[in-house]
Design a protein around this motif. Structure first.
Motif, PDB file in Angstrom:
ATOM      1  N   PHE A  95       0.963  -1.388   0.021  1.00 54.76           N
ATOM      2  CA  PHE A  95       0.128  -0.077  -0.091  1.00 54.76           C
ATOM      3  C   PHE A  95       0.675   1.323  -0.120  1.00 54.76           C
ATOM      4  O   PHE A  95       0.568   2.176   0.598  1.00 54.76           O
ATOM      5  CB  PHE A  95      -0.784  -0.050   1.296  1.00 54.76           C
ATOM      6  N   GLY A  99       1.390   3.577  -1.788  1.00 52.46           N
ATOM      7  CA  GLY A  99       0.832   5.002  -2.421  1.00 52.46           C
ATOM      8  C   GLY A  99      -0.426   5.420  -1.726  1.00 52.46           C
ATOM      9  O   GLY A  99      -1.087   6.180  -2.194  1.00 52.46           O
ATOM     10  N   ASP A 100      -0.912   4.557  -1.010  1.00 49.09           N
ATOM     11  CA  ASP A 100      -2.217   5.059  -0.268  1.00 49.09           C
ATOM     12  C   ASP A 100      -2.055   5.482   1.232  1.00 49.09           C
ATOM     13  O   ASP A 100      -1.601   4.652   2.069  1.00 49.09           O
ATOM     14  CB  ASP A 100      -3.052   3.493  -0.186  1.00 49.09           C
ATOM     15  N   ARG A 153      -4.110   6.620   3.348  1.00 48.05           N
ATOM     16  CA  ARG A 153      -5.048   6.287   4.218  1.00 48.05           C
ATOM     17  C   ARG A 153      -4.879   4.892   4.996  1.00 48.05           C
ATOM     18  O   ARG A 153      -4.760   4.825   6.078  1.00 48.05           O
ATOM     19  CB  ARG A 153      -6.404   6.270   3.726  1.00 48.05           C
ATOM     20  N   ALA A 154      -4.286   4.219   3.992  1.00 48.04           N
ATOM     21  CA  ALA A 154      -4.127   2.707   4.168  1.00 48.04           C
ATOM     22  C   ALA A 154      -2.702   2.426   5.240  1.00 48.04           C
ATOM     23  O   ALA A 154      -2.614   1.910   6.096  1.00 48.04           O
ATOM     24  CB  ALA A 154      -3.780   1.777   3.097  1.00 48.04           C
TER      25      ALA A 154
END
Length: 409
Positions: A388, A390-391, A393-394
């Motif tokens: 994850f 590039g995320d 929030r994750a």
């Protein structure tokens, strides 16, 4: 040998029927052209009757007579040139028959070689049961199984501190000085197992059962069997089987013992006995049970080998939630660790094969933290960050779990 005789007879019989049809070239007792001639002559007589009654005009009757007469001449020519074969080429018919025979024989052999078991002897039910009984009678004892299949002495986990190893050594000395100390023996069993010293853990559990005597419960004997199996690299020895039977005599519904009993049946060639044991255990267990993931992964093949069509119930839940782990916190340490390890195993396998949302990865990190397996928690945290990357929030969800497990950088 009986199989090959029956298969050969069926292949030859089928091939002969098809070859005869190809050679004969007709389905009736007379050539097709002879039948056509009768039909056309009947049509001529009908045309004459209709013309006399005025049903059809003279010109139309003449045209129909010419057409039917042309067909009569063509059928008569075919009958004279083809004879009983109605023009069927004998060479082509014979070649077709040979091709049919070759396809049936060669195709059958090729298909059997691809999906069958060439060279595998007949194995009727009685012979299979006899082979299973022989395998059980020759089953290795625990020490022989450990010597042959066990991992032997293993290095402590990487995250084991020197202080922890010293404490375990001190515990060994205390138990050696006080061999009747049940609490000390319990601690020693868990400590040795956590360090991967399964043989030592097995010996400590045997000592604990001997100290407890008739007070030893089903869970004590089931744990002994489990430690024996792990110490033997997954091999269910004769001694482990005896421990399983003792556990089930005390409590016929003991889940751990039932799981390993199914494994015993599989290893001794009785999938027909393993299947009902695992099916009932799976259907009666909660979704996060420690054995559920292992059974679900194998029961389809076990059912097939047992000759049963079976679809396991759909799994519920997505792994250990915070509520699961909180509920486990108040349990007996052994039961707590077993519960969490079972849920962790299923979740870890699913994430490795199918992936999942960041919440599931966070649950896995948190669960490893609760178990004290910081190296595993750190590995999952690293893998999750790559997944994850590039995320934002994750990553926030994952970092919270990593901090709770004490592995965040």
């Amino acid at each position: 040998m009986g199989f090959w005789i029956i298969a050969a007879a069926l292949a030859v019989g089928t091939g002969l029927l098809l070859a005869l049809a190809a050679l004969r070239g007709r389905a009736g007792a007379e050539p097709p052209a002879s039948y056509d001639l009768r039909v056309y002559r009947d049509q001529l007589r009908e045309i004459e009757r209709d013309a006399k009654r005025g049903v059809i005009a003279g010109d139309e009757a003449e045209r129909l007579r010419a057409e039917v007469s042309r067909r009569i001449l063509a059928a008569d020519t075919q009958l004279r040139s083809g004879g009983a074969t109605a023009g069927q080429p004998r060479l082509a018919g014979r070649a077709g028959a040979l091709v049919v025979m070759a396809l049936i024989a060669g195709g059958g052999l090729a298909l059997y070689a691809a999906v069958g078991a060439p060279g595998y002897g007949d194995m009727p039910l009685g012979a299979r049961i006899a082979a299973s009984e022989a395998a059980r009678a020759e089953r290795l004892g625990q020490e022989a199984a450990e010597a042959r299949y066990g991992p032997g002495e293993t290095a402590p986990p990487e995250d084991s501190s020197a202080e922890h190893l010293q404490l375990v050594q001190r515990l060994r000395e205390v138990v050696a000085a006080r061999p009747e100390d049940q609490q000390g023996l319990r601690f020693l069993v868990r400590s040795e197992a956590a360090l991967g010293r399964m043989e030592a853990a097995r010996r400590a559990q045997q000592q604990l059962i001997a100290v407890r005597g008739d007070e030893a419960g089903a869970s004590d004997h089931a744990m002994l069997a489990e430690l024996m199996i792990e110490a033997a690299g997954g091999y269910v020895s004769a001694d482990a089987h005896a421990a399983l039977r003792t556990a089930l005599e005390i409590d016929p519904r003991a889940p751990t013992a039932r799981f390993y009993l199914g494994l015993w049946h599989l290893q001794t060639g009785r999938p027909d006995l393993a299947f009902p044991v695992w099916r009932d255990l799976l259907e009666q267990s909660r979704p996060g049970a420690p054995w559920a993931a292992a059974i679900r992964a194998e029961i389809g093949e076990v059912a097939k080998r047992a000759g049963v069509r079976y679809t396991p119930p759909a799994p519920q839940g997505r792994g250990p939630s915070a509520a699961d782990i909180d509920a486990a916190a108040g349990m007996d340490p052994e039961a707590r660790a077993g519960m969490i390890r079972g849920m962790v195993a299923g979740l870890s396998e699913r994430l490795a094969t199918d992936g999942g949302p960041p919440e599931d990865w966070a649950r896995l990190i948190n669960a490893y933290g609760v178990l004290g397996e910081t190296a595993q928690a750190r590995r999952i945290w690293t893998e999750a960050r790559e997944t994850f990357g590039g995320d934002a929030r994750a990553l926030g969800i994952l970092r919270t779990a990593a901090e709770a497990a004490g592995v965040a950088e």
